[in-house]
Design a protein around this motif. Structure first.
Motif, PDB file in Angstrom:
ATOM      1  N   ASP A  37       1.874  -4.673 -10.960  1.00  0.00           N
ATOM      2  CA  ASP A  37       1.476  -4.215 -12.290  1.00  0.00           C
ATOM      3  C   ASP A  37       1.270  -5.372 -13.264  1.00  0.00           C
ATOM      4  OD1 ASP A  37       1.504  -1.464 -11.640  1.00  0.00           O
ATOM      5  OD2 ASP A  37       3.690  -1.452 -11.816  1.00  0.00           O
ATOM      6  N   GLY A  38       1.361  -6.586 -12.755  1.00  0.00           N
ATOM      7  CA  GLY A  38       1.199  -7.759 -13.610  1.00  0.00           C
ATOM      8  C   GLY A  38      -0.240  -7.945 -14.045  1.00  0.00           C
ATOM      9  N   GLU A  39      -0.388  -8.469 -15.233  1.00  0.00           N
ATOM     10  CA  GLU A  39      -1.729  -8.713 -15.762  1.00  0.00           C
ATOM     11  C   GLU A  39      -2.024 -10.199 -15.893  1.00  0.00           C
ATOM     12  OE1 GLU A  39      -2.363  -6.421 -19.290  1.00  0.00           O
ATOM     13  OE2 GLU A  39      -1.680  -4.581 -18.340  1.00  0.00           O
ATOM     14  N   ARG A  40      -1.001 -11.014 -15.731  1.00  0.00           N
ATOM     15  CA  ARG A  40      -1.219 -12.455 -15.828  1.00  0.00           C
ATOM     16  C   ARG A  40      -1.996 -12.935 -14.596  1.00  0.00           C
ATOM     17  NH1 ARG A  40       4.163 -15.355 -15.894  1.00  0.00           N
ATOM     18  NH2 ARG A  40       4.383 -13.998 -14.112  1.00  0.00           N
ATOM     19  N   GLU A  41      -2.762 -13.973 -14.777  1.00  0.00           N
ATOM     20  CA  GLU A  41      -3.552 -14.532 -13.684  1.00  0.00           C
ATOM     21  C   GLU A  41      -2.651 -14.951 -12.519  1.00  0.00           C
ATOM     22  OE1 GLU A  41      -6.548 -18.258 -13.250  1.00  0.00           O
ATOM     23  OE2 GLU A  41      -6.828 -16.988 -15.021  1.00  0.00           O
ATOM     24  N   GLU A  42      -1.485 -15.480 -12.848  1.00  0.00           N
ATOM     25  CA  GLU A  42      -0.524 -15.902 -11.816  1.00  0.00           C
ATOM     26  C   GLU A  42      -0.040 -14.709 -10.987  1.00  0.00           C
ATOM     27  OE1 GLU A  42       4.006 -17.650 -11.633  1.00  0.00           O
ATOM     28  OE2 GLU A  42       2.745 -18.237 -13.315  1.00  0.00           O
ATOM     29  N   ASP A  43       0.233 -13.581 -11.638  1.00  0.00           N
ATOM     30  CA  ASP A  43       0.665 -12.371 -10.929  1.00  0.00           C
ATOM     31  C   ASP A  43      -0.422 -11.879  -9.984  1.00  0.00           C
ATOM     32  OD1 ASP A  43       3.112 -12.336 -12.241  1.00  0.00           O
ATOM     33  OD2 ASP A  43       2.420 -10.945 -13.794  1.00  0.00           O
ATOM     34  N   ILE A  44      -1.643 -11.868 -10.486  1.00  0.00           N
ATOM     35  CA  ILE A  44      -2.775 -11.406  -9.673  1.00  0.00           C
ATOM     36  C   ILE A  44      -2.957 -12.303  -8.457  1.00  0.00           C
ATOM     37  CG2 ILE A  44      -5.291 -11.081  -9.688  1.00  0.00           C
ATOM     38  CD1 ILE A  44      -4.903 -10.316 -12.741  1.00  0.00           C
ATOM     39  N   ALA A  45      -2.836 -13.615  -8.646  1.00  0.00           N
ATOM     40  CA  ALA A  45      -2.985 -14.565  -7.537  1.00  0.00           C
ATOM     41  C   ALA A  45      -1.858 -14.393  -6.518  1.00  0.00           C
ATOM     42  CB  ALA A  45      -3.013 -15.998  -8.071  1.00  0.00           C
ATOM     43  N   GLN A  46      -0.629 -14.203  -6.990  1.00  0.00           N
ATOM     44  CA  GLN A  46       0.497 -14.021  -6.072  1.00  0.00           C
ATOM     45  C   GLN A  46       0.375 -12.710  -5.306  1.00  0.00           C
ATOM     46  OE1 GLN A  46       4.282 -14.578  -7.967  1.00  0.00           O
ATOM     47  NE2 GLN A  46       4.000 -16.774  -8.167  1.00  0.00           N
ATOM     48  N   LEU A  47      -0.073 -11.667  -5.965  1.00  0.00           N
ATOM     49  CA  LEU A  47      -0.279 -10.384  -5.297  1.00  0.00           C
ATOM     50  C   LEU A  47      -1.318 -10.516  -4.191  1.00  0.00           C
ATOM     51  CD1 LEU A  47       0.141  -7.284  -5.129  1.00  0.00           C
ATOM     52  CD2 LEU A  47      -1.751  -7.090  -6.746  1.00  0.00           C
ATOM     53  N   LYS A  48      -2.411 -11.189  -4.484  1.00  0.00           N
ATOM     54  CA  LYS A  48      -3.468 -11.374  -3.489  1.00  0.00           C
ATOM     55  C   LYS A  48      -2.943 -12.182  -2.308  1.00  0.00           C
ATOM     56  CE  LYS A  48      -8.167 -13.056  -2.695  1.00  0.00           C
ATOM     57  NZ  LYS A  48      -8.066 -12.579  -1.351  1.00  0.00           N
ATOM     58  N   THR A  49      -2.249 -13.268  -2.579  1.00  0.00           N
ATOM     59  CA  THR A  49      -1.732 -14.108  -1.501  1.00  0.00           C
ATOM     60  C   THR A  49      -0.729 -13.353  -0.643  1.00  0.00           C
ATOM     61  OG1 THR A  49      -2.067 -16.101  -2.822  1.00  0.00           O
ATOM     62  CG2 THR A  49      -0.552 -16.278  -0.965  1.00  0.00           C
ATOM     63  N   ALA A  50       0.203 -12.643  -1.276  1.00  0.00           N
ATOM     64  CA  ALA A  50       1.230 -11.905  -0.529  1.00  0.00           C
ATOM     65  C   ALA A  50       0.602 -10.808   0.326  1.00  0.00           C
ATOM     66  CB  ALA A  50       2.260 -11.307  -1.488  1.00  0.00           C
ATOM     67  N   SER A  51      -0.333 -10.052  -0.238  1.00  0.00           N
ATOM     68  CA  SER A  51      -0.943  -8.967   0.534  1.00  0.00           C
ATOM     69  C   SER A  51      -1.845  -9.518   1.639  1.00  0.00           C
ATOM     70  CB  SER A  51      -1.692  -7.999  -0.384  1.00  0.00           C
ATOM     71  OG  SER A  51      -2.705  -8.656  -1.120  1.00  0.00           O
ATOM     72  N   ASP A  52      -2.549 -10.613   1.370  1.00  0.00           N
ATOM     73  CA  ASP A  52      -3.369 -11.245   2.412  1.00  0.00           C
ATOM     74  C   ASP A  52      -2.510 -11.762   3.560  1.00  0.00           C
ATOM     75  OD1 ASP A  52      -5.672 -10.725   0.969  1.00  0.00           O
ATOM     76  OD2 ASP A  52      -5.991 -12.804   0.333  1.00  0.00           O
ATOM     77  N   LEU A  53      -1.364 -12.353   3.238  1.00  0.00           N
ATOM     78  CA  LEU A  53      -0.455 -12.846   4.291  1.00  0.00           C
ATOM     79  C   LEU A  53       0.097 -11.694   5.115  1.00  0.00           C
ATOM     80  CD1 LEU A  53       1.502 -15.742   2.569  1.00  0.00           C
ATOM     81  CD2 LEU A  53       0.123 -15.905   4.637  1.00  0.00           C
ATOM     82  N   MET A  54       0.361 -10.557   4.470  1.00  0.00           N
ATOM     83  CA  MET A  54       0.829  -9.380   5.214  1.00  0.00           C
ATOM     84  C   MET A  54      -0.211  -8.976   6.246  1.00  0.00           C
ATOM     85  SD  MET A  54       3.771  -7.971   4.522  1.00  0.00           S
ATOM     86  CE  MET A  54       3.437  -6.329   5.099  1.00  0.00           C
ATOM     87  N   VAL A  55      -1.468  -8.910   5.822  1.00  0.00           N
ATOM     88  CA  VAL A  55      -2.548  -8.541   6.737  1.00  0.00           C
ATOM     89  C   VAL A  55      -2.655  -9.564   7.855  1.00  0.00           C
ATOM     90  CG1 VAL A  55      -5.050  -8.216   6.935  1.00  0.00           C
ATOM     91  CG2 VAL A  55      -3.812  -7.227   5.001  1.00  0.00           C
ATOM     92  N   LEU A  56      -2.537 -10.842   7.522  1.00  0.00           N
ATOM     93  CA  LEU A  56      -2.609 -11.902   8.529  1.00  0.00           C
ATOM     94  C   LEU A  56      -1.493 -11.761   9.568  1.00  0.00           C
ATOM     95  CD1 LEU A  56      -4.039 -14.532   9.388  1.00  0.00           C
ATOM     96  CD2 LEU A  56      -2.433 -15.748   7.931  1.00  0.00           C
TER      97      LEU A  56
END
Length: 107
Positions: A37-56
């Motif tokens: 639910d974060g709106e900061r650019e850092e939150d969005i980047a961390q969410l993308k990285t974490a979810s991408d790593l899960m898929v990997l």
């Protein structure tokens, strides 16, 4: 901080399984929960990285089987819950993760 892995550091199935067994998935799920639910650019980047790593991690046959747990695994259930999420990144990661389960005939 999470940093995306690049092609110069390929993850073998053995390494993916070791990361799953070491508890990386639980850490990634925690990051997702904290940043969804974060709106900061850092939150969005961390969410993308974490979810991408899960898929990997789910691309590894053994690690995927361990996380699927016959369809009753908590990780599988969490990833499944991403699909109806209001967050586009989680929807995409959830769909890719579920496709990995289906690819192995688990669904």
């Amino acid at each position: 901080d999470l940093h995306p892995l690049n092609s110069s550091c390929p993850l073998t199935d053995v390494i993916k399984l070791q990361l799953v067994e070491a508890g990386l998935v639980e850490c990634l799920l925690e990051v997702v929960g904290q940043t969804v639910d974060g709106e900061r650019e850092e939150d969005i980047a961390q969410l993308k990285t974490a979810s991408d790593l899960m898929v990997l991690l789910l691309l590894g046959d053994e690690s995927m089987q361990k996380l699927f747990e016959g369809g009753k695994g908590s990780v599988f259930q969490r990833v499944l819950s991403w699909i109806p999420s209001h967050n586009h990144q989680l929807q995409l990661a959830g769909a890719l993760a579920i496709a990995n389960f289906a690819r192995n005939g688990k669904l």
